[in-house]
Design a protein around this motif. Structure first.
Motif, mmCIF file in Angstrom:
data_model
loop_
_atom_site.group_PDB
_atom_site.id
_atom_site.type_symbol
_atom_site.label_atom_id
_atom_site.label_comp_id
_atom_site.label_asym_id
_atom_site.label_seq_id
_atom_site.Cartn_x
_atom_site.Cartn_y
_atom_site.Cartn_z
ATOM 1 N N ILE A 1 0.848 -1.200 0.000
ATOM 2 C CA ILE A 1 0.000 0.000 0.000
ATOM 3 C C ILE A 1 0.882 1.248 0.000
ATOM 4 O O ILE A 1 0.644 2.194 -0.752
ATOM 5 C CB ILE A 1 -0.965 -0.003 1.200
ATOM 6 C CG1 ILE A 1 -1.916 -1.199 1.104
ATOM 7 C CG2 ILE A 1 -1.743 1.319 1.276
ATOM 8 C CD1 ILE A 1 -2.742 -1.444 2.355
ATOM 9 N N ILE A 2 1.916 1.241 0.816
ATOM 10 C CA ILE A 2 2.846 2.376 0.866
ATOM 11 C C ILE A 2 3.521 2.567 -0.486
ATOM 12 O O ILE A 2 3.625 3.692 -0.992
ATOM 13 C CB ILE A 2 3.888 2.182 1.997
ATOM 14 C CG1 ILE A 2 3.190 2.342 3.350
ATOM 15 C CG2 ILE A 2 5.058 3.156 1.850
ATOM 16 C CD1 ILE A 2 4.038 1.937 4.539
ATOM 17 N N ASN A 3 3.981 1.466 -1.095
ATOM 18 C CA ASN A 3 4.625 1.555 -2.411
ATOM 19 C C ASN A 3 3.672 2.135 -3.449
ATOM 20 O O ASN A 3 4.059 2.976 -4.265
ATOM 21 C CB ASN A 3 5.110 0.176 -2.861
ATOM 22 C CG ASN A 3 6.256 -0.337 -2.026
ATOM 23 O OD1 ASN A 3 6.884 0.398 -1.281
ATOM 24 N ND2 ASN A 3 6.522 -1.626 -2.144
ATOM 25 N N ALA A 4 2.413 1.687 -3.412
ATOM 26 C CA ALA A 4 1.415 2.190 -4.359
ATOM 27 C C ALA A 4 1.215 3.693 -4.189
ATOM 28 O O ALA A 4 1.149 4.432 -5.175
ATOM 29 C CB ALA A 4 0.095 1.451 -4.157
ATOM 30 N N ILE A 5 1.145 4.145 -2.949
ATOM 31 C CA ILE A 5 0.955 5.578 -2.687
ATOM 32 C C ILE A 5 2.185 6.372 -3.123
ATOM 33 O O ILE A 5 2.060 7.481 -3.647
ATOM 34 C CB ILE A 5 0.612 5.823 -1.204
ATOM 35 C CG1 ILE A 5 -0.759 5.209 -0.889
ATOM 36 C CG2 ILE A 5 0.631 7.309 -0.874
ATOM 37 C CD1 ILE A 5 -1.107 5.184 0.583
ATOM 38 N N CYS A 6 3.375 5.808 -2.927
ATOM 39 C CA CYS A 6 4.600 6.484 -3.378
ATOM 40 C C CYS A 6 4.582 6.699 -4.886
ATOM 41 O O CYS A 6 4.891 7.794 -5.375
ATOM 42 C CB CYS A 6 5.835 5.674 -2.976
ATOM 43 S SG CYS A 6 6.251 5.773 -1.232
ATOM 44 N N VAL A 7 4.229 5.670 -5.641
ATOM 45 C CA VAL A 7 4.175 5.781 -7.106
ATOM 46 C C VAL A 7 3.087 6.776 -7.519
ATOM 47 O O VAL A 7 3.318 7.647 -8.357
ATOM 48 C CB VAL A 7 3.931 4.394 -7.746
ATOM 49 C CG1 VAL A 7 3.616 4.523 -9.231
ATOM 50 C CG2 VAL A 7 5.125 3.481 -7.525
ATOM 51 N N TYR A 8 1.924 6.648 -6.922
ATOM 52 C CA TYR A 8 0.785 7.522 -7.221
ATOM 53 C C TYR A 8 1.141 8.991 -6.966
ATOM 54 O O TYR A 8 0.928 9.864 -7.819
ATOM 55 C CB TYR A 8 -0.395 7.075 -6.356
ATOM 56 C CG TYR A 8 -1.606 7.953 -6.367
ATOM 57 C CD1 TYR A 8 -2.539 7.875 -7.401
ATOM 58 C CD2 TYR A 8 -1.866 8.839 -5.317
ATOM 59 C CE1 TYR A 8 -3.688 8.663 -7.383
ATOM 60 C CE2 TYR A 8 -3.006 9.616 -5.299
ATOM 61 C CZ TYR A 8 -3.903 9.525 -6.340
ATOM 62 O OH TYR A 8 -5.026 10.306 -6.319
#
Length: 95
Positions: free
Chosen positions: A11-18
């Motif tokens: 989830i953290i990785n997804a938010i970083c990319v987003y």
């Protein structure tokens, strides 16, 4: 039955990319803290170049849809449910 469970780190990785795409920086330049509050639900704080951006549940789901589509080759419109797990922290169940 759940098809997939995404960990707190996913989830953290997804938010970083987003967030990186929205702010036109590298994902490595984004710091994220996930939060849960009984009154407001799930949220996150993303820090980019010293500035804080608050993401609400809808933003987190949008980030997860991007992650599912581009990084996991899964249906981005599958059902996504955020949950608070005693051991794993904040997770996302994908149906």
């Amino acid at each position: 039955m759940e098809k997939l469970i995404l960990s707190e780190q996913d989830i953290i990785n997804a938010i970083c990319v987003y967030t990186a795409r929205k702010k036109q920086v590298k994902p490595e330049e984004v710091e994220v803290e996930l939060m849960y509050d009984d009154d407001t639900g799930f949220s996150a704080e993303a820090f980019v170049t010293g500035r804080k951006q608050v993401l609400v549940t809808g933003n987190i789901i949008e980030a997860l849809r991007l992650w599912l589509d581009e990084f996991l080759n899964e249906d981005p419109f599958a059902g996504i449910k955020l949950e608070l797990d005693d051991e794993a922290g904040i997770i996302a169940r994908i149906r």
